[in-house]
Design an enzyme around this catalytic site. Structure first.
Site, short mmCIF file in Angstrom:
data_model
loop_
_atom_site.label_atom_id
_atom_site.label_comp_id
_atom_site.label_asym_id
_atom_site.label_seq_id
_atom_site.Cartn_x
_atom_site.Cartn_y
_atom_site.Cartn_z
N GLU A 1 10.47 -4.87 4.52
CA GLU A 1 10.54 -6.26 4.07
C GLU A 1 10.22 -6.36 2.58
OE1 GLU A 1 8.91 -5.12 6.66
OE2 GLU A 1 8.97 -6.52 8.37
N LYS B 1 0.84 -1.20 0.00
CA LYS B 1 0.00 0.00 0.00
C LYS B 1 0.88 1.25 0.00
CE LYS B 1 -3.69 2.09 2.75
NZ LYS B 1 -4.57 1.93 3.91
N LYS C 1 7.54 -0.90 12.43
CA LYS C 1 8.22 -0.44 11.21
C LYS C 1 9.32 0.56 11.57
CE LYS C 1 4.43 -1.30 7.98
NZ LYS C 1 3.58 -0.84 6.89
N GLU D 1 -5.23 -7.50 14.80
CA GLU D 1 -4.74 -6.16 14.47
C GLU D 1 -5.91 -5.17 14.57
OE1 GLU D 1 -1.43 -5.95 11.52
OE2 GLU D 1 -2.80 -4.60 10.51
N HIS E 1 -5.35 -34.08 17.15
CA HIS E 1 -4.26 -34.92 17.63
C HIS E 1 -3.18 -34.11 18.33
CE1 HIS E 1 -5.88 -38.45 15.52
NE2 HIS E 1 -6.39 -37.50 14.75
N GLY F 1 -5.05 -2.31 5.11
CA GLY F 1 -4.25 -3.44 4.62
C GLY F 1 -4.93 -4.78 4.83
N ARG F 2 -5.42 -5.01 6.04
CA ARG F 2 -6.01 -6.33 6.34
C ARG F 2 -7.40 -6.49 5.74
NH1 ARG F 2 -5.16 -3.07 10.39
NH2 ARG F 2 -6.78 -2.39 11.84
C1 G6Q Z 1 -2.66 -4.08 7.82
C2 G6Q Z 1 -1.43 -3.50 8.34
C3 G6Q Z 1 -0.15 -4.15 7.88
C4 G6Q Z 1 0.25 -3.81 6.45
C5 G6Q Z 1 1.68 -4.27 6.21
C6 G6Q Z 1 2.14 -3.98 4.81
O1 G6Q Z 1 -3.77 -3.68 8.08
O2 G6Q Z 1 -1.41 -2.13 8.14
O3 G6Q Z 1 -0.20 -5.54 8.03
O4 G6Q Z 1 -0.62 -4.40 5.55
O5 G6Q Z 1 2.52 -3.65 7.14
O6 G6Q Z 1 2.08 -2.62 4.50
P1 G6Q Z 1 2.24 -2.12 3.03
O7 G6Q Z 1 1.13 -2.68 2.21
O8 G6Q Z 1 2.20 -0.62 3.08
O9 G6Q Z 1 3.57 -2.64 2.54
#
Ligand code: G6Q
Length: 548
Positions: free
Chosen positions: A214, A208, A506, A355, A386, A269-270
């Site tokens: 990462e 986003k 972050k 989250e 199990h 994001g989620r």
């Molecule tokens: C989701 C969070 C988090 C995010 C990641 C990746 O709701 O904000 O999990 O999706 O940190 O972020 P970017 O899409 O900006 O790389």
């Protein structure tokens, strides 16, 4: 505007008094008192059948929970979300994942502008691109067709696509392989690309913000791998596409924004797997199935928005979670899909739920004096039986369970589907009713073992059944949980749509990276443990100590 403290609301107090009466009642008694309970405490919507009769509730509990929801303004908050109000108050953003799956005729406004045409324009571009890749019309730099797709992203830009790919694998185009790289641990990238021909590989970089450490590290690694293998910088244009809200950052990275699929700041994001973040899903299952998945989401959205509280599936699930967490004191929820294709569903739900509702202050910034989001966890059945089910049956913690199953298998194999579902049904029964000492004795169990073999039961569970795991059913199931999370957040009066804890993560590593990578050890001003760990890591990395 400050809202009354949740626990001082008369409706909360009424639930407390009610809990004092019903709390000790055993599910055995509740079922004995009402022979029709197993049929009555059920609700069906959008092809999902929920049996909640094995929750420790009665008609009064449900009525009181609904009264609490009304007092907390749930119907108004639902409308506010669907109308595009800035209900994510700490980030001053609208929360409109529901717009991502609304039909082209819908009208949902952000700052007075209908966003639906933008949503559908991106969907159409995704569809055109997906068709080209799937049909072989999109060629790599050396003229070969794409055979491998690697989606790079993390958190909300990864967990949804991974889960959806696994969940809908039965519908996927099998001559394309899919990999997902999220971890900054180089192993993730190296193993995912080990046997791939770069000339046949397409990378989708999903971020986003396009600034996440990462993802950018992995995207740079991918770029270097591709350019090295294909011997030409210009190969990037044929082997990289981006999904982001940040065109400038995408261009800075070196991906042509003509190869970028956008989304918007009102998609968390989620909550983004049905935006362009789901491009890998569309590539795997095709445009029609992707649209069917969106329709499944949308059908649940409509149900959530319009069904009265008594018949509202996400509202009911959310309120049951409040009851279990705040009154029965359950700190965790186990999600147990009896469907191998849903093996990543618990991991996906962990982010969605934890989250969203892992918050300790209300919208006004006041500390809460009640429990908020529980820990979600789980594994597909029957595997979990199990391992950790022992604790759910006989441990000292109360773990409400969500069982999820389907009538028809996607891979029929003898009687195995009946065996699978028999286990699902039997587990819920055993958790609810247990086995008394008298029953254990009647089996001839030696007295010394009776206590060990006794199951007290009274452990709550819900069971969700649907006909078949289709793209539509998956969409509805996810939307059910999304909205249930929202309902809980409304009751707790928290912001379910921010994630300051993630933002902290972050930032945190940035200083430490500099201290790990400096040529000579820099002055360290952390606590003594952190200082010592930095030193020890530098020594181990540089081979200056055996680590003993
Ligand atoms: C989701 C969070 C988090 C995010 C990641 C990746 O709701 O904000 O999990 O999706 O940190 O972020 P970017 O899409 O900006 O790389």
């Amino acid at each position: 505007m400050s809202t009354p403290d949740l626990t001082t609301r008369p409706q909360w107090q009424a639930l407390r008094r009610h809990f004092a009466q019903i709390g000790a009642q055993h599910l055995r008694d509740l079922f004995a008192a009402d022979p029709a309970r197993g049929e009555q405490l059920t609700l069906e919507a959008v092809g999902l059948y929920l049996d909640y009769s094995k929750q420790r509730v009665d008609a009064d509990t449900l009525r009181l929970l609904r009264e609490l929801a009304l007092a907390c303004g749930l119907p108004q908050r639902i409308e506010a979300m669907f109308r595009g109000e800035r209900i994510n108050t700490t980030e001053q953003r609208a929360v409109l994942h529901v717009a991502l799956r609304a039909p082209a005729t819908a009208d949902i406004r952000v700052n007075g502008r209908n966003v639906i045409p933008d949503v559908h324009a991106v969907l159409d571009r995704m569809a055109a691109f997906a068709e080209r890749v799937r049909s072989g019309a999109w060629l790599g730099h050396g003229g070969k067709r794409i055979r491998h797709v690697i989606s790079i992203g993390i958190g909300g830009s990864d967990l949804g696509p991974v889960m959806a790919y696994e969940a809908l694998r039965a519908y996927s185009q099998r001559d394309l392989t899919f990999g997902f790289v999220s971890n900054v641990d180089g192993t993730d990238f190296v193993e995912a690309t080990r046997d791939l021909d770069a000339g046949e590989t397409l990378f989708i970089v999903c971020s986003k913000t396009f600034t996440t450490l990462e993802t950018l590290s992995n995207a740079h690694a991918a770029r270097a791998w591709c350019v090295q293998a294909l011997g030409d910088e210009s190969a990037v244009a044929k082997h990289f596409v981006a999904v982001s809200t940040a065109a400038d950052e995408v261009a800075k990275f070196g991906i042509d924004t003509a190869n970028m699929f956008g989304f918007w700041d009102w998609v968390g994001g989620r909550y983004s797997m049905d935006s362009a973040i789901g491009l890998s899903t569309m590539l795997a299952i095709g445009v029609e199935h992707f649209r069917a998945m969106l329709a499944g989401f949308h059908a649940m959205d409509e149900h959530f928005r319009h069904a009265p509280l008594e018949h509202n599936l996400p509202a009911l699930m959310g309120l049951l979670a409040i009851w279990n967490g705040n009154f029965l004191g359950a700190a965790t929820v186990a999600v147990l899909p009896y469907e191998q294709y849903l093996k990543r569903f618990p991991a996906y739900l962990q982010q969605l739920t934890m989250e969203s509702n892992g918050k300790h202050v209300t919208l006004d910034g006041a500390p809460v004096d009640y429990a908020t989001g529980p820990v979600y966890w789980g594994e597909p059945g029957t595997n979990g039986q199990h391992s950790f089910y022992q604790l759910i049956h006989q441990g000292t913690q109360l773990v409400p369970c969500d069982f999820i199953g389907f009538g028809q298998p996607l891979n029929p194999l003898g009687q195995q589907h009946d065996q699978l579902l028999a286990n699902l049904i039997a587990q819920g029964e055993a958790l609810a009713f247990g086995k008394s000492a008298a029953e254990v004795r009647a089996e001839g169990t030696p007295e010394a073992l009776v206590a060990h073999r006794t199951f007290e039961g009274n452990r709550p569970s819900s069971t969700i059944l649907a006909a078949r795991l289709t793209p539509h059913a998956l969409g509805s199931l996810i939307a059910l949980y999304e909205h249930s999370v929202f309902v809980q957040g409304v009751i707790w009066n928290i912001d379910s749509f921010d994630q300051w804890g993630v933002e902290l993560g972050k930032q945190l590593a940035k200083t430490t990276i500099a201290e790990l990578t400096a040529k000579d050890e820099p002055p360290l001003a952390h606590d003594s443990s952190t200082n010592a760990l930095i030193r020890r890591y530098r020594q181990l990395r540089d081979g200056k100590t055996s680590g003993s």
